[in-house]
Design a protein around this motif. Structure first.
Motif, PDB file in Angstrom:
ATOM      1  N   GLN C 145     -10.806  -4.167  -5.751  1.00  0.00           N
ATOM      2  CA  GLN C 145      -9.706  -3.575  -4.980  1.00  0.00           C
ATOM      3  C   GLN C 145      -8.750  -2.790  -5.885  1.00  0.00           C
ATOM      4  N   TYR C 146      -8.481  -3.332  -7.064  1.00  0.00           N
ATOM      5  CA  TYR C 146      -7.520  -2.688  -7.962  1.00  0.00           C
ATOM      6  C   TYR C 146      -8.135  -1.506  -8.700  1.00  0.00           C
ATOM      7  N   CYS C 149      -7.753   2.599  -7.215  1.00  0.00           N
ATOM      8  CA  CYS C 149      -6.584   3.480  -7.368  1.00  0.00           C
ATOM      9  C   CYS C 149      -7.011   4.908  -7.662  1.00  0.00           C
ATOM     10  N   ARG C 179      -6.429  -4.754 -13.029  1.00  0.00           N
ATOM     11  CA  ARG C 179      -7.840  -4.508 -12.737  1.00  0.00           C
ATOM     12  C   ARG C 179      -8.702  -4.892 -13.958  1.00  0.00           C
ATOM     13  N   CYS C 215       0.337   2.914  -0.214  1.00  0.00           N
ATOM     14  CA  CYS C 215      -0.937   3.173  -0.901  1.00  0.00           C
ATOM     15  C   CYS C 215      -1.995   3.633   0.097  1.00  0.00           C
ATOM     16  N   VAL C 219      -4.825  -0.391  -2.372  1.00  0.00           N
ATOM     17  CA  VAL C 219      -4.972  -1.097  -3.645  1.00  0.00           C
ATOM     18  C   VAL C 219      -4.074  -2.345  -3.664  1.00  0.00           C
TER      19      VAL C 219
END
Lengths: 130, 585, 247
Positions: C145-146, C149, C179, C215, C219
Motif C-alpha cells: 500500500q505504501y 505513492c 514502505r 491521497c 496510500v
C-alpha cells in the motif's frame, strides 16, 4: 526576465479557517484543554483530601456550584468527543495483519469501545453506585 | 550560454534512462552523469505500463521458447542475435530489480509469480498487480537517489545533439523554468526519450510522448528504423484511450462482438477455448497485431457494438470474480469505473484498439549503439530490432532494463577511446540551437497555430496510417505530412515569455512529431507487403523475398527523406507461419 | 453525450509581468463526462495558449497534474466535471512556490524524499545468481500500500504542518520510508530512523489526517506515520527503560 517564484505564506494564526477539516482538527485539539483542566481538578481534590476532612467537604461543596456543574458537563462532552475520535483513529495507527489479510478497521475501533464500556462498568461498580 | 561538462549525458529519465544512469554509476563511480528530462523522473510514461515484464524463471520454461515466441511474434523482423542476448539478460535484470525492491507479486512459497500474456507459449510475465511499469519506474528512481554521481536536470527540454568530427559529443537543452539555454558537453550521449504515440489522436500514450528523442537523433543524421510498425493495443477505453492491460485477457477475460460471439476464432486464433481457462497463444492470448486487426474486420462486418464513444467490442471479465479482479486487476477496475462508469465485476466493458507502442525508432545494434559514434539509445525511442514487426506484451519493460544497461556499458567503452573535444566547434554547434529558438521567438508573420497543425497531423495519421493501410492513403499521408512540415515553419508563438512556456514546448514537440510522422508514412508507403503491425490492403501477404529487411529512413532537411534497407539478422529461425491456433492449424 | 458550458476561474501568475497572482475566467463547452484537465486543455487549445499547467498520463498514475480545485488538492485528470455544478476554481498546489500559473516547484519534496533513503539497504547482499529474495504474499502486503505513492505531492498541499513548518519531512516521503522499513528484504531501518524519528520527521506530525483524505491512490500516509511513531516509542522504551537497552 527569468525565474521569480511566487511564495504564498500560510497565515500562522488563522490557517485553520482555510478548510473545514482543519477546523475539525482544531476543535479536537481544544477538547484536550478540558481533559487537562479536569485532571487539575482531580489533583486539587486529592490535595483537599490530604488536608483533612474539613477541607475535603469544602471541596465537595464547591463542586455543587452551578459553575462547577456547567464545567463538568462541558468537560464530559469534550472527553467523549476526544475519546471517540481517538478510538476511531486507532484503526489507522495500528493495523493488524492476520494471515494475508488485515483485520477490518471497525474491529480495532470496536474493540476499544468494548474495553471502554467494560472499564466504565468496573468503575461504576467500584464507586458503589449499584 | 552556460556550458555543463559531463562524461555521459542521458536524455530521458524513464525506465531506460534511469537503468542506464544506475549502470553507469555502479560501474564507474567517478563518472559524471547528467540525467536530463523534460519531466521529473517519476512522471515518465514507464509508469503507465500495467501488465508486466517477461523473463524466463520457471522450470518449465526455456530461453529458446522465449526466443521463438519473440521472433515469431515479431513476424521474423527481429534481429535474432539481439533476441538471443535479450532473453538471456531478461531474468537477470528482473532479479536485479527484485533486489532493488520492486514489489513483484509472489507465489505462496515466496518465489516470484508469473502470469500468462499474449503470444507467449509459457507463463513468464512477472507482474506487480496491474501497476508493473509504475513499480519498475519508482523502484529505479528511488534506487538512483543513492548515487550522488547521477546529477539530475529535471525539466530540461533537450533540443539538439552536438555533433563534431563525426561524433556525438553533447546536446543543447532548455531549462524549462528559466527559459535559459544550456549546452552539455559529454563524451557520450544516451537517448532514452520514449515513443511518439501522440502523433495519433487516440493513444494510450501520455502527453509527453512526442518522439523528441527520436527526432533529435534523426535530425543529427542517425537513421530511424522500421518506423512504419506502430502497435495498436487491442483493449483501450473508447473515450480516453486509457490502457486496459493485456493481463485482463491473460487472467481470463474474453472478447465478444455484439452477438456475444468470441470472434477471434474467426481470425485464425481459434478454436474457442473454455471461458475462464485461457490457453496460451490462442484466442484472447493471441498477439496484439492480430487481435487489433480482428477488431477492424468485425467493424467492416457490422459486428461491433455502437456506444456513445463510437464502435466497440466488449471485454468481459465478469467470470473472474471480485476477488481475483481486486487482487490482480485493481487499476483496470478503477479506470473503467471512473472514466467510463462500468464496473467490470458486473458488466462487460466496451473497448477498441488504440495506438500504444512504436516498434521502430533510432536504429541501434545489440550494443545499443547508433550508427552515429558516441550516440546510444535504449527503450521505446530505440529500434534495437528486438520487437520486429510486432512487439509481444511484457517484452518492452524488460527491453528498457536490458538495453538501458547495455547502452551504459557501451558508452563507457566508447569514452575510454574518445579523443578530447574541440570545445570551440561544439560551441559553434550549440549556437545553431540558439539561433533556431531565437528565430522561433522573433517570428511574427505567420498564420499557423500549433493546435491546428497538430490536429491535422493526428487526423492524417489516424485516417491513413492506422491498422490497415493502402497505397493511395499512404501517398496522401506522405504529401500531407510534407505539407504540414512546411507549414510548421510558419508557426507563430502566442506566448513569448521565458518561464515555463508550454506554448513553446508544445511547438517544439509538434516539430518532433512531424519528423517522426514523416518517417512512419514514407516507411509504410515503401513497404509493399503486410507484416505484423504493418498491414496493407493492397499487399495482404508477407513478402520475405523483398521485405525481410529493415526500413532505414534518413533525414534530409526540408526535403523528402532518403530510404535505405538493412538485412535482418537471422541465426536459427527461418521465417515461418505464425500459429496462434493452439497447434490446430 | 451531454455538453455543458463550464466556467473556470484560473489562477494566473507570470513572473515577467506580475508581482502577485490573479484570477482569469474562462468559459468552455465540455462533455459532462470530462475531467477538469480536459477543460483546461480545451482552454489552452481554443482560447488561451499562454495558460500553463503540467499533465501527462490522464489516468492518475504519473502524478503531474496536482492542483487546488475548489480549495482541495486534487489530480485534474481524476476530477470529474459531473461533480462540479458551479464555477470551478483552479489554483496551483498550496505550500509550494509558484513558477508560473498552475506550475509549482516541488524541489523541497524531491530533496526530502532523498533524505529518507527510499531504497533497499542490505548488510548482506545476495548475488543475483542466487535468485530472488524470498518474500511471501503476506510480507508483500505489509508494505505494498505504501509503495503505491505516485509522488503527486497533494498530501504536502493538504498538510497544515508542512505549510507552517517547512523543515517537516512530510507525509509522502515519510510514508516511503515506512514502505522500505516494512519490506522484509530491507535492513536499513536504523539508518532511516536518524531522519524519521526526529522533530523534522514523524514527531512533527500532529495527526491532522488530511494527507490520507486527499491521497488519490489511497496510500494512507497518516497511517504510516502513526505506525512509525509507535515503533519509535517502543525503541525509546527498550533503550531507556529495559535493562541493557533492550539488546
Amino acid at each position: 526576465m527569468s525565474r521569480k517564484p511566487l511564495i504564498r505564506e500560510v497565515p500562522p494564526t488563522t490557517w485553520y479557517f482555510r478548510h473545514p477539516r482543519y477546523l475539525r482538527y482544531m476543535s479536537r485539539e481544544i477538547t484536550s484543554l478540558f481533559v487537562g483542566a479536569y485532571c487539575v481538578l482531580l489533583v486539587c481534590g486529592l490535595g483537599a483530601l490530604a488536608d483533612g476532612k474539613e477541607s475535603y467537604e469544602a471541596f465537595l461543596l464547591a463542586l455543587q456550584s452551578p459553575l462547577s456543574i456547567a464545567f463538568h458537563v462541558a468537560a464530559f462532552i469534550a472527553a467523549l468527543y476526544h475519546a471517540t475520535t481517538w478510538f476511531n483513529a486507532t484503526q489507522v495507527a495500528m493495523p493488524i495483519q492476520i494471515g494475508e489479510n488485515f483485520v477490518p478497521g471497525s474491529w480495532i475501533s470496536g474493540a476499544h469501545y468494548v474495553v471502554w464500556a467494560l472499564l466504565s462498568v468496573v468503575v461504576i461498580l467500584l464507586a458503589g453506585v449499584f | 550560454m552556460e556550458t555543463i561538462q559531463t562524461d555521459v549525458a542521458i536524455i530521458g529519465a524513464g525506465g531506460a534512462g534511469l537503468r542506464a544512469a544506475i549502470a553507469l554509476a555502479e560501474t564507474d563511480p567517478k563518472l559524471r552523469i547528467a540525467l536530463i528530462s523534460k519531466v521529473y523522473p517519476m512522471r515518465s510514461h514507464t509508469c503507465a505500463a500495467e501488465g508486466g515484464a517477461a523473463g524466463v524463471i520457471k522450470p518449465d520454461d526455456s530461453f529458446d521458447i522465449h526466443f521463438d515466441d519473440t521472433v515469431g511474434g515479431g513476424d521474423w523482423l527481429s534481429d535474432q542475435d539481439c533476441v538471443e542476448y535479450f532473453v538471456h539478460e531478461a531474468p537477470k535484470e528482473l532479479l536485479q530489480l527484485e533486489h532493488w525492491g520492486c514489489p513483484w507479486n509472489r507465489e505462496p512459497d515466496g518465489s516470484v509469480a508469473v502470469r500468462p500474456f499474449g503470444g507467449m507459449k509459457k507463463k513468464r510475465t512477472w507482474f506487480a498487480a496491474d501497476k508493473s511499469g509504475f513499480h519498475i519506474l519508482h523502484t529505479l528512481f528511488q534506487t538512483s537517489l543513492q548515487f550522488d554521481s547521477i546529477k539530475r536536470y529535471d525539466e530540461y527540454f533537450a533540443l539538439d545533439l552536438l555533433v563534431d568530427a563525426g561524433r556525438c559529443q553533447g546536446l543543447t537543452a532548455m531549462d524549462m523554468r528559466s527559459g535559459q539555454l544550456r549546452q552539455f558537453h559529454a563524451r557520450a550521449v544516451i537517448i532514452a526519450g520514449g515513443g511518439a504515440g501522440r502523433m495519433f489522436p487516440f493513444t494510450t500514450n501520455g502527453a509527453i510522448k512526442t518522439g523528441d528523442g527520436m527526432a533529435m537523433a534523426y535530425r543529427a543524421g542517425a537513421p530511424l528504423k522500421d518506423m512504419e510498425f506502430v502497435q495498436y493495443h487491442p483493449t483501450g477505453l473508447p473515450n480516453t484511450g486509457s490502457l486496459l492491460t493485456e493481463a485482463c485477457r491473460g487472467e481470463g477475460g474474453i472478447l465478444v462482438n455484439k452477438h456475444g460471439r468470441r470472434y477471434l476464432q474467426d481470425y485464425g486464433m481459434g478454436p474457442e477455448t473454455p471461458v475462464g481457462q485461457p490457453q496460451l497463444k490462442t484466442m484472447e492470448l493471441g498477439p496484439r497485431d492480430r487481435v487489433s486487426q480482428a477488431y477492424w474486420h468485425e467493424l467492416q462486418k457490422g459486428n461491433t457494438v455502437t456506444t456513445p464513444w463510437g464502435e466497440c467490442v466488449l471485454l468481459d471479465m465478469r467470470h473472474l470474480g471480485t476477488k481475483k479482479i481486486n487482487e490482480r486487476l485493481p487499476l483496470v477496475r478503477e479506470l473503467a469505473e471512473s472514466y467510463l462508469g462500468v464496473d467490470i465485476v458486473k458488466d462487460p466493458v466496451p473497448i477498441r484498439p488504440v495506438v500504444h507502442y512504436m516498434m521502430g525508432g533510432i536504429s541501434t545494434n545489440t550494443q545499443a549503439a547508433t550508427p552515429l559514434p558516441g550516440l546510444f539509445a535504449a527503450g521505446e525511442c530505440a529500434c534495437v530490432s528486438l520487437n520486429g514487426a510486432n512487439r509481444l506484451g511484457s517484452n518492452s519493460l524488460v527491453e528498457l532494463l536490458v538495453f538501458g544497461r547495455r547502452a551504459a556499458l557501451s558508452a563507457i567503452e566508447h569514452i575510454e577511446k574518445t579523443p578530447a573535444a574541440n570545445t570551440a566547434a561544439l560551441e559553434a554547434c550549440a549556437d545553431q540551437t540558439q539561433q533556431r529558438i531565437r528565430a522561433l521567438f522573433s517570428r511574427t508573420a505567420g498564420t499557423e497555430s500549433v493546435a491546428g497543425l497538430r490536429k491535422e497531423m493526428m487526423t492524417t495519421m489516424e485516417e491513413h496510417a492506422g491498422i490497415y493501410r493502402t497505397e493511395a492513403g499512404l501517398q496522401a499521408a506522405v504529401a500531407r505530412i510534407h505539407e504540414l512540415r512546411e507549414r510548421y515553419r510558419r508557426v507563430v508563438l502566442t506566448d513569448r515569455t521565458n518561464v515555463y512556456n508550454t506554448d513553446l514546448f508544445q511547438t517544439l514537440e509538434l516539430g518532433s512529431m512531424l519528423d517522426c510522422a514523416e518517417a512512419v508514412t514514407v516507411g509504410a508507403l515503401a513497404r509493399k507487403e503486410s507484416r505484423g503491425a504493418h498491414q496493407r490492403l493492397d499487399f495482404p501477404e508477407r513478402d520475405d523475398k523483398n521485405f525481410l529487411r529493415h526500413t532505414m529512413v534518413y533525414h534530409q532537411g526540408a526535403d523528402a527523406p532518403r530510404i535505405d534497407y538493412l538485412d535482418v539478422v537471422i541465426t536459427r529461425s527461418q521465417p515461418g507461419i505464425r500459429d496462434y491456433s493452439g497447434g490446430h492449424q | 453525450m451531454k455538453e455543458r458550458l463550464i466556467r473556470l476561474e484560473v489562477f494566473r501568475y507570470n513572473p515577467d509581468t506580475d508581482t502577485e497572482g490573479h484570477y482569469q475566467h474562462y468559459e468552455v463547452s465540455c462533455l459532462e463526462e470530462w475531467v477538469v484537465l480536459d477543460a483546461l486543455n480545451k482552454v489552452k487549445e481554443t482560447l488561451d495558449p499562454t495558460l500553463n499547467f503540467r499533465w501527462s498520463c490522464h489516468m492518475a498514475v504519473c502524478g503531474s497534474c496536482g492542483m487546488m480545485i475548489n480549495g482541495e488538492p486534487r489530480l485534474a485528470c481524476h476530477t470529474f466535471l459531473r461533480n462540479y455544478p458551479g464555477t470551478i476554481r483552479v489554483e496551483p498546489l498550496v505550500h509550494f512556490p509558484v513558477e508560473r500559473d498552475l506550475v509549482t516547484a516541488p524541489d523541497d519534496f524531491m530533496e526530502k524524499l532523498k533524505r529518507v533513503k527510499p531504497w533497499i539497504i542490505r548488510k548482506d547482499k545476495q548475488p543475483i545468481e542466487q535468485g530472488e529474495y524470498r518474500q511471501t504474499p503476506k510480507e508483500l502486503l505489509r508494505f505494498r500500500q505504501y509503495a503505491m505513492c505516485i509522488n503527486c505531492t497533494l498530501c504536502y498541499a493538504a498538510c497544515p504542518e508542512y505549510g507552517l513548518t517547512r523543515h517537516f519531512i512530510g507525509p509522502a516521503a515519510l510514508a516511503l520510508a515506512h514502505r522500505y522499513n516494512q519490506d522484509s528484504r530491507d535492513q536499513g531501518r536504523d539508518e532511516r530512523q536518524e531522519v524519521v524519528a526526529t522533530k523534522e520527521g514523524v514527531w512533527e506530525c500532529t495527526f491532522v489526517g488530511a494527507c490520507s483524505e486527499v491521497c488519490p491512490v489511497h496510500v494512507d500516509p497518516a497511517s504510516a506515520l502513526q505506525q512509525m511513531k509507535i515503533a519509535s516509542s517502543f525503541d525509546w522504551i527498550k533503550e531507556h527503560l529495559l535493562p541493557g537497552g533492550g539488546k
